[in-house]
Design a protein around this motif. Structure first.
Motif, PDB file in Angstrom:
ATOM      1  N   LYS A  15      39.299  38.999  43.333  1.00 38.16           N
ATOM      2  CA  LYS A  15      37.855  38.742  43.289  1.00 38.16           C
ATOM      3  C   LYS A  15      37.079  39.985  43.726  1.00 38.16           C
ATOM      4  CE  LYS A  15      33.857  36.557  43.164  1.00 38.16           C
ATOM      5  NZ  LYS A  15      33.094  36.635  41.892  1.00 38.16           N
ATOM      6  N   ALA A  16      37.559  40.669  44.760  1.00 36.45           N
ATOM      7  CA  ALA A  16      36.888  41.900  45.199  1.00 36.45           C
ATOM      8  C   ALA A  16      36.914  42.935  44.075  1.00 36.45           C
ATOM      9  CB  ALA A  16      37.565  42.446  46.457  1.00 36.45           C
ATOM     10  N   TYR A  18      37.344  42.443  40.875  1.00 31.81           N
ATOM     11  CA  TYR A  18      36.554  41.938  39.746  1.00 31.81           C
ATOM     12  C   TYR A  18      35.079  42.281  39.934  1.00 31.81           C
ATOM     13  CZ  TYR A  18      34.696  38.343  36.511  1.00 31.81           C
ATOM     14  OH  TYR A  18      34.040  37.670  35.513  1.00 31.81           O
ATOM     15  N   ASP A  19      34.576  42.008  41.126  1.00 36.08           N
ATOM     16  CA  ASP A  19      33.155  42.247  41.392  1.00 36.08           C
ATOM     17  C   ASP A  19      32.834  43.738  41.428  1.00 36.08           C
ATOM     18  OD1 ASP A  19      32.860  39.545  41.484  1.00 36.08           O
ATOM     19  OD2 ASP A  19      32.183  39.430  43.575  1.00 36.08           O
ATOM     20  N   GLN A  22      32.923  44.999  37.896  1.00 36.09           N
ATOM     21  CA  GLN A  22      31.776  44.535  37.119  1.00 36.09           C
ATOM     22  C   GLN A  22      30.507  45.310  37.475  1.00 36.09           C
ATOM     23  OE1 GLN A  22      30.692  40.272  37.512  1.00 36.09           O
ATOM     24  NE2 GLN A  22      30.863  40.242  35.290  1.00 36.09           N
ATOM     25  N   ASN A  23      30.442  45.787  38.697  1.00 39.30           N
ATOM     26  CA  ASN A  23      29.264  46.539  39.123  1.00 39.30           C
ATOM     27  C   ASN A  23      29.103  47.832  38.325  1.00 39.30           C
ATOM     28  OD1 ASN A  23      28.194  48.868  41.098  1.00 39.30           O
ATOM     29  ND2 ASN A  23      27.105  46.952  41.538  1.00 39.30           N
ATOM     30  N   LEU A 203      40.221  36.448  36.662  1.00 36.71           N
ATOM     31  CA  LEU A 203      39.813  37.614  37.449  1.00 36.71           C
ATOM     32  C   LEU A 203      40.526  38.885  37.001  1.00 36.71           C
ATOM     33  CD1 LEU A 203      39.745  36.061  41.065  1.00 36.71           C
ATOM     34  CD2 LEU A 203      37.777  36.572  39.591  1.00 36.71           C
ATOM     35  N   TYR A 450      38.805  33.682  47.927  1.00 39.22           N
ATOM     36  CA  TYR A 450      37.886  34.070  46.851  1.00 39.22           C
ATOM     37  C   TYR A 450      36.541  34.534  47.423  1.00 39.22           C
ATOM     38  CZ  TYR A 450      35.054  33.251  42.595  1.00 39.22           C
ATOM     39  OH  TYR A 450      34.207  33.363  41.530  1.00 39.22           O
ATOM     40  N   GLU A 454      34.656  38.264  47.466  1.00 37.14           N
ATOM     41  CA  GLU A 454      33.269  38.441  47.021  1.00 37.14           C
ATOM     42  C   GLU A 454      32.452  39.157  48.099  1.00 37.14           C
ATOM     43  OE1 GLU A 454      31.120  35.194  44.643  1.00 37.14           O
ATOM     44  OE2 GLU A 454      30.474  34.814  46.691  1.00 37.14           O
ATOM     45  N   ALA A 457      33.410  42.905  48.405  1.00 34.13           N
ATOM     46  CA  ALA A 457      32.811  43.684  47.314  1.00 34.13           C
ATOM     47  C   ALA A 457      31.323  43.889  47.565  1.00 34.13           C
ATOM     48  CB  ALA A 457      33.039  42.965  45.982  1.00 34.13           C
ATOM     49  N   LYS A 458      30.670  42.845  48.023  1.00 32.27           N
ATOM     50  CA  LYS A 458      29.230  42.942  48.272  1.00 32.27           C
ATOM     51  C   LYS A 458      28.932  43.968  49.367  1.00 32.27           C
ATOM     52  CE  LYS A 458      25.083  40.207  49.151  1.00 32.27           C
ATOM     53  NZ  LYS A 458      24.540  41.219  50.066  1.00 32.27           N
ATOM     54  N   SER A 467      23.791  48.183  44.807  1.00 34.13           N
ATOM     55  CA  SER A 467      23.410  46.790  44.555  1.00 34.13           C
ATOM     56  C   SER A 467      22.205  46.767  43.631  1.00 34.13           C
ATOM     57  CB  SER A 467      23.092  46.093  45.880  1.00 34.13           C
ATOM     58  OG  SER A 467      22.149  46.847  46.606  1.00 34.13           O
TER      59      SER A 467
END
Lengths: 468, 468
Positions: A15-16, A18-19, A22-23, A203, A450, A454, A457-458, A467
């Motif tokens: 998940k990390a 993936y995010d 995607q960024n 993912l 999960y 997230e 990654a944020k 961001s």
């Protein structure tokens, strides 16, 4: 482009990654020690002899009223109660012991156990400074505090029933922290019949070519910028590293195969890591030609014989059947709409899990006499045609199932430090932690992992100024 | 000697008077409007035609892990599970509707309702500022928020099952505050087979000659010191007054028979009093020559027919059977060890309680068809030989059963002001309030009343300088 290394391709790492991917501003590489992706998600399509598949790791949607992974599965159209790819397997359970079927309704033992758990939760809620004890001690305390309220039958039965908790944490009740035992989850449990590989596939799809399996990390040099991550095969530099090693791997010393940190982890953090054990929930899948049990039941519970209970410590031989409690999932019911074939999935706890995972050939010797009690039609009762046993405790990349506090242990300082949400804790912005053991929401579950991925990654995206 | 007047001889008033009297420094007088002591404790030994007795007011020990009245009863040797003077009547309930017996296990409707209540509690716990709605609206919200998770049968059944809550508060679900609906009680419910008169007898024994029944208070002049309390018969002066009038009496205007306060109560306090309704839990006792129901069950629940449900507002005629849900206590089981004779105790809620309490002769017309569903042996099914109906809603000294917040209503400001525990609130040291509606612990119960009486006495003793 910033370089991001994610260590571990389980739910949190994927998940990390993936995010971050995607960024669009990160060059992401996932390093996975195992030869496969998924981590403690392991949907096994190969081992069945009767065409079933099994989640040998996480298999339920817990906290189902607030579960983003369940929501995702439903949005993707993969998970559906109506289609039967997910199944509420929470019908009132049937109980068996060495004496046969056990009625817990007429004697209200079911109510006694409910009250007992209310009591245990209440003690620590009313007086949070109460010293931790084991669940077993707390059960004794309950009966001591409230004498003259139970029949002898209720006392005996409720003690055996209380050990059902062992199949949540994977820890025997004499070692399980009573303070940490109360679960604050909302919603019915849903068995993921489809399999959690939907999440892994979803993912990892956009991460094609970015996941390197069989790359075990052996050292992290965080004194440098960028950070240097060394595997058995290679060396990587990274502006950001997400460490999703299971607690059981984090706890290992370098000489045991653990990661060598340079400089060493701060003492408080290391103490918190060393301060919580891994639980050892295991699974033994028994496959049969035909069902001899009541296929309209969801779960059977085998209650331990109290006189056999030698709970603590490493086993030195196969214990007799009924030494530990067992939860047995009727896979024929869970997978009914998908025409699953007859199988029983037995859940095990420490220290039995360690034994059976290292002696899988002894599984039927132990479970045979237990499972025989379930037989509605004794004539149909047979040996299984195939047995599948997990090996989480035997695999040094995991060393167990998920974090599970023993008596006196506490997830709070561990999570506080690993969550990256408190200034001055953790390892600074270049290193994030993620995993089921790093987050307060639904700790220990797949959605916890999960959500922690997230979050990691944020944090990285925010720190790097990318961001949106 | 200081003079203390206690208004009301229920559990709270008697406990306050008992403690003040025991202190030795107070001349205590209890003024009771009714011709009997006990208030909403009413153990009826006279009305039975078959030698039973019934608690027509409070009848259970709730919050039984933390219940000082239960502890007292056990210490006195009066209340004993072993002897059968108290009975855990919490066996899994049997459900019936106009269609006959309803299975809630195989279709997991029992689990759906558990989850629904978790959802309702969770909404307000997660976001305490969520505007209050009715329980009915919240049930709709649950199904709206989680579509595709239930079968049509579960949806229909769970809606009917949810109304079981009505028999806790005595309020129909369309008027019941969802925010206040979650009960935080610890421990199984215990039916007080002996009868709560043990508490009334214990507390009133040392108060002989100090309790004046049939003395309805009509005015309290708190502008003077000592305070002047006027009844229909006489006038009293008191250094301290404990006001244990039920909320339903406190809410009454003087012209309706309520107390005239001089000066009037502070506006904020009056608003809080006016801001919470009384619930209307009623009871209808049906006595029979012989039991035609399964005597091994504790409670039967009659589920309302959804299509009949006209919940709100005052009734203008007897509704058809199955319009409301009913909890039916099998008194034969609760009193088994004491050889109680066959009777069923039906619990009712507002607005049906008001109707049936004012038309008790219609009770069998309503309950007959419901109770007939319970018949195991149809041949034995007969009319009751005797019927006893409560009249809490019809008696102006009570106007209901206990405080029960309607939608948007809140016990918190009411309790905060009446508890006497916050400076600048309440009416100063000469006037204390007590009763089930004045305390946060187990609000609405007999032990809440008891504890509030203890608190009021303690405040007065402390203020007068007579604490030990």
């Amino acid at each position: 482009m910033k370089k991001a290394i994610v260590i571990g391709a389980g739910a949190s790492g994927l998940k990390a990654a993936y995010d971050l991917n995607q960024n669009g501003n990160f060059e992401v590489t996932v390093l996975e020690a195992e030869s496969r992706v998924g981590g403690r998600i392991k949907t096994d399509h190969k081992s069945s002899a009767i065409g079933n598949h099994y989640d040998l790791g996480g298999a339920w949607f817990h906290d189902s009223l607030n579960n983003p992974v369940l929501d995702l599965g439903m949005e993707l159209g993969v998970i559906s109660i109506e289609k039967g790819t997910a199944y509420y397997d929470d019908k009132d359970r049937l109980y068996f012991g060495s004496e046969g079927h056990i009625d817990v309704v007429n004697n209200r033992a079911n109510r006694v156990v409910e009250e007992m758990f209310q009591f245990i939760g209440g003690v620590f809620q009313t007086a949070p400074d109460t010293p931790d004890t084991s669940v077993k001690q707390m059960v004794d305390e309950y009966f001591k505090r409230y004498p003259h309220r139970h029949t002898e039958e209720q006392r005996q039965l409720a003690r055996r029933l209380a050990r059902y908790l062992e199949l949540w944490s994977g820890v025997s009740w004499d070692r399980m922290s009573a303070k940490s035992a109360s679960l604050e989850l909302e919603g019915r449990n849903i068995y993921n019949v489809h399999g959690y590989d939907f999440l892994v596939n979803h993912l990892s799809k956009p991460l094609e070519g970015k996941i390197r399996t069989g790359e075990k990390v052996i050292a992290i040099d965080r004194s440098k910028s960028p950070v240097v991550v060394t595997t058995e095969k290679s060396t990587y530099e990274a502006d950001y590293v997400v460490v999703t090693l299971p607690l059981g791997a984090l706890r290992q010393l370098p000489e045991q195969g653990g990661v060598e940190w340079s400089p060493a982890l701060p003492k408080a953090l290391q103490a918190s890591i060393d301060g919580v054990h891994m639980g050892a929930l295991g699974k033994v899948v028994l496959e049969f030609d035909q069902a001899f049990w009541d296929v309209n039941q969801d779960q059977f519970v085998i209650l331990p014989d109290e006189n056999l209970a030698k709970e603590t410590g490493k086993l030195t031989g196969l214990p007799p059947p009924f030494t530990y409690g067992t939860v047995i999932v009727n896979y024929a019911a869970a997978g009914k709409k998908l025409n699953n074939n007859p199988a029983l999935v037995c859940l095990t706890q420490s220290p039995f899990t360690e034994w059976i995972e290292s002696h899988p050939d002894q599984a039927w010797d132990y479970f045979g006499p237990e499972v025989e009690k379930l037989a509605v039609d004794k004539v149909k009762f047979t040996k299984p045609t195939n047995i599948i046993v997990t090996n989480w405790t035997q695999n040094p990349h995991f060393n167990g199932a998920y974090a599970a506090p023993y008596v006196g242990e506490d997830m709070v300082p561990l999570i506080a430090q690993l969550s990256g949400e408190h200034e001055g804790m953790g390892l600074g912005p270049a290193i994030e932690f993620a995993g089921e053991h790093t987050i307060f929401q639904a700790t220990g579950t797949i959605q916890a992992a999960y959500l922690s991925g997230e979050r990691a990654a944020k944090h990285i995206i925010d720190h790097s100024g990318h961001s949106n």
